[in-house]
Design a protein around this motif. Structure first.
Motif, short mmCIF file in Angstrom:
data_model
loop_
_atom_site.label_atom_id
_atom_site.label_comp_id
_atom_site.label_asym_id
_atom_site.label_seq_id
_atom_site.Cartn_x
_atom_site.Cartn_y
_atom_site.Cartn_z
N ARG A 74 0.83 -1.21 0.00
CA ARG A 74 0.00 0.00 0.00
C ARG A 74 0.87 1.26 0.00
NH1 ARG A 74 -5.31 0.75 1.78
NH2 ARG A 74 -5.30 -1.23 2.92
N LYS A 75 0.43 2.27 -0.71
CA LYS A 75 1.15 3.55 -0.76
C LYS A 75 1.03 4.26 0.58
CE LYS A 75 1.10 8.05 -3.12
NZ LYS A 75 2.55 8.13 -3.37
N PRO A 76 2.14 4.58 1.25
CA PRO A 76 2.05 5.33 2.50
C PRO A 76 1.62 6.78 2.23
CG PRO A 76 4.20 4.27 2.23
CD PRO A 76 3.51 4.25 0.89
N PRO A 77 1.03 7.44 3.22
CA PRO A 77 0.64 8.84 3.02
C PRO A 77 1.86 9.72 2.73
CG PRO A 77 -0.41 7.92 4.98
CD PRO A 77 0.60 6.93 4.53
N LEU A 78 1.79 10.50 1.68
CA LEU A 78 2.79 11.52 1.36
C LEU A 78 4.18 10.93 1.10
CD1 LEU A 78 1.79 14.22 4.01
CD2 LEU A 78 0.99 14.00 1.65
N SER A 79 4.28 9.66 0.72
CA SER A 79 5.59 9.08 0.47
C SER A 79 5.44 7.85 -0.40
CB SER A 79 6.28 8.71 1.79
OG SER A 79 5.57 7.68 2.45
N TYR A 80 6.56 7.20 -0.67
CA TYR A 80 6.59 5.96 -1.42
C TYR A 80 7.00 4.82 -0.49
CZ TYR A 80 6.60 8.99 -5.53
OH TYR A 80 6.28 9.94 -6.47
N PRO A 81 6.60 3.58 -0.78
CA PRO A 81 6.99 2.47 0.08
C PRO A 81 8.47 2.15 -0.06
CG PRO A 81 5.83 1.66 -1.84
CD PRO A 81 5.73 3.15 -1.89
N ASP A 82 9.02 1.55 0.99
CA ASP A 82 10.39 1.07 0.94
C ASP A 82 10.49 -0.11 -0.03
OD1 ASP A 82 11.11 2.88 2.96
OD2 ASP A 82 10.58 1.45 4.53
N ASP A 83 11.72 -0.48 -0.36
CA ASP A 83 11.93 -1.70 -1.12
C ASP A 83 11.34 -2.88 -0.34
OD1 ASP A 83 13.31 -0.10 -2.82
OD2 ASP A 83 15.28 -1.00 -2.47
N SER A 84 10.87 -3.89 -1.08
CA SER A 84 10.31 -5.10 -0.47
C SER A 84 11.27 -6.26 -0.69
CB SER A 84 8.95 -5.45 -1.09
OG SER A 84 8.07 -4.35 -1.04
N VAL A 85 11.37 -7.14 0.31
CA VAL A 85 12.18 -8.35 0.18
C VAL A 85 11.32 -9.53 0.60
CG1 VAL A 85 14.20 -9.63 0.99
CG2 VAL A 85 14.37 -7.18 0.58
N VAL A 86 11.28 -10.56 -0.24
CA VAL A 86 10.56 -11.79 0.07
C VAL A 86 11.56 -12.94 0.00
CG1 VAL A 86 8.73 -13.39 -0.62
CG2 VAL A 86 8.38 -10.92 -0.84
N LYS A 87 11.63 -13.73 1.07
CA LYS A 87 12.47 -14.92 1.10
C LYS A 87 11.58 -16.14 1.26
CE LYS A 87 16.52 -12.82 3.33
NZ LYS A 87 17.43 -12.91 4.50
N ILE A 88 11.86 -17.18 0.48
CA ILE A 88 11.18 -18.47 0.62
C ILE A 88 12.26 -19.52 0.84
CG2 ILE A 88 9.66 -20.17 -0.45
CD1 ILE A 88 8.46 -17.97 -2.12
N MET A 89 12.20 -20.22 1.96
CA MET A 89 13.22 -21.19 2.33
C MET A 89 12.58 -22.53 2.64
SD MET A 89 15.23 -18.44 4.68
CE MET A 89 13.64 -17.64 4.96
N THR A 90 13.10 -23.59 2.03
CA THR A 90 12.70 -24.95 2.34
C THR A 90 13.90 -25.66 2.96
OG1 THR A 90 13.30 -25.81 0.16
CG2 THR A 90 11.08 -24.93 0.41
N ALA A 91 13.77 -26.95 3.18
CA ALA A 91 14.84 -27.68 3.86
C ALA A 91 16.16 -27.62 3.10
CB ALA A 91 14.41 -29.13 4.06
N HIS A 92 16.10 -27.63 1.77
CA HIS A 92 17.33 -27.73 0.98
C HIS A 92 17.51 -26.59 -0.02
CE1 HIS A 92 17.83 -31.74 2.62
NE2 HIS A 92 16.62 -32.05 2.23
N MET A 96 15.58 -15.44 -2.68
CA MET A 96 15.28 -14.11 -2.16
C MET A 96 15.00 -13.20 -3.35
SD MET A 96 17.54 -11.45 0.17
CE MET A 96 18.51 -10.86 -1.21
N ILE A 97 13.91 -12.44 -3.28
CA ILE A 97 13.52 -11.53 -4.35
C ILE A 97 13.34 -10.14 -3.75
CG2 ILE A 97 11.85 -11.06 -6.16
CD1 ILE A 97 11.00 -14.04 -5.85
N ARG A 98 13.96 -9.16 -4.38
CA ARG A 98 13.79 -7.77 -3.95
C ARG A 98 12.93 -7.04 -4.97
NH1 ARG A 98 16.31 -4.27 -0.55
NH2 ARG A 98 17.89 -5.84 -0.06
N GLY A 99 11.91 -6.35 -4.50
CA GLY A 99 11.06 -5.55 -5.36
C GLY A 99 11.26 -4.08 -5.08
N SER A 100 11.56 -3.31 -6.11
CA SER A 100 11.79 -1.87 -5.91
C SER A 100 11.44 -1.12 -7.19
CB SER A 100 13.24 -1.61 -5.52
OG SER A 100 14.13 -2.01 -6.55
N PHE A 101 11.25 0.18 -7.04
CA PHE A 101 10.99 1.08 -8.16
C PHE A 101 11.87 2.31 -8.01
CE2 PHE A 101 7.01 -1.13 -7.12
CZ PHE A 101 6.72 -1.74 -8.33
#
Length: 256
Positions: A74-92, A96-101
């Motif tokens: 979601r867009k924060p009031p009067l600003s832009y969101p920070d970069d996003s990082v998503v990590k998915i980890m299994t046993a082996h 990691m994916i970084r989303g930014s603009f």
């Protein structure tokens, strides 16, 4: 299950999830529900939605195979969101994916007060998984099977930020890929087969390995980039483009 802050984990129909996310129709109270236990794992169910605010970690179970990860913040009031990082980890394995603009891409990326990006993620094994999200704002994350369209080249795709296109058929043959980016720092364009394997040439992903725009002092700079590269498809198959970028991009693949 491990959690930080309020977190809810919902299993819903994928089609409804996509429509709701695209329209920004998550309710105001959706981010303040008490934490819920994960739904039971079902090998035949692949659509998951995670909703939260701030940094979150959840332990769950995921199916093996290629997943379309869609992330909205979601867009924060009067600003832009920070970069996003998503990590998915299994046993082996793990990813990691970084989303930014970039600052110049934010306006083009906004959709009803939300910013969204996507990536195709291959999980070579199913079962227990830990998903970690780093993003200070309100966000939602969806995992679902990639879509497919009934089409062959020529095909054109365009977007802003990270994106995974639908699968489409590419018959064996020689092709040309026109690739462009504006208001961006980095761009990578990778063809992914139906089984989740990237198309490779030597040790580089095809058609475009990660490319960074740098100034005379070798510092990342925002700008435009265009290139046309040849691509040889050896096997009839369905493919999708995985685009990694922080700018406004377009890709056209055409037979030669």
């Amino acid at each position: 299950m491990s959690r930080r802050g309020s977190f809810s984990l919902l299993l819903i129909a994928g089609l409804i999830a996509v429509v709701c996310l695209s329209a920004g129709c998550l309710g105001e109270d959706a981010h303040h529900h008490p934490p819920a236990p994960p739904p039971p794992f079902d090998e035949d169910v692949h659509d998951w939605i995670f909703i939260g605010s701030g940094d979150q970690t959840v332990d769950t179970r995921l199916s093996e195979g290629l997943h379309l990860l869609r992330f909205h913040v979601r867009k924060p009031p009067l600003s832009y969101p920070d970069d996003s990082v998503v990590k998915i980890m299994t046993a082996h394995t793990g990813c990691m994916i970084r989303g930014s603009f970039t600052s110049g891409a934010y306006e083009a990326a906004e959709d009803g007060g939300w910013y969204g990006w996507s990536q195709a993620v291959m999980l070579p094994e199913g079962g227990n998984a830990t998903i970690e999200v780093r993003q200070q704002g309100d966000w939602s994350l969806t995992l679902q099977p990639p879509a497919m369209i009934n089409g062959i080249p020529p095909q054109t795709f365009a977007g802003v930020g990270n994106a995974a296109t639908p699968f489409f058929m590419i018959p064996a043959g020689d092709y040309s890929c026109e690739i462009g980016m504006a208001e961006g720092n980095v761009l990578g364009v990778h063809l992914i087969r139906s089984d989740g394997r990237p198309l490779m040439e030597d040790d580089q992903q095809v058609p475009l390995k990660m490319h960074a725009l740098r100034d005379a002092d070798d510092i990342l700079s925002i700008g435009s980039y265009t290139t046309t590269v040849p691509v040889t498809i050896h096997d009839d198959d369905t493919y999708l483009f995985n685009i990694i970028s922080d700018g406004i991009w377009s890709v056209t693949i055409s037979p030669v």
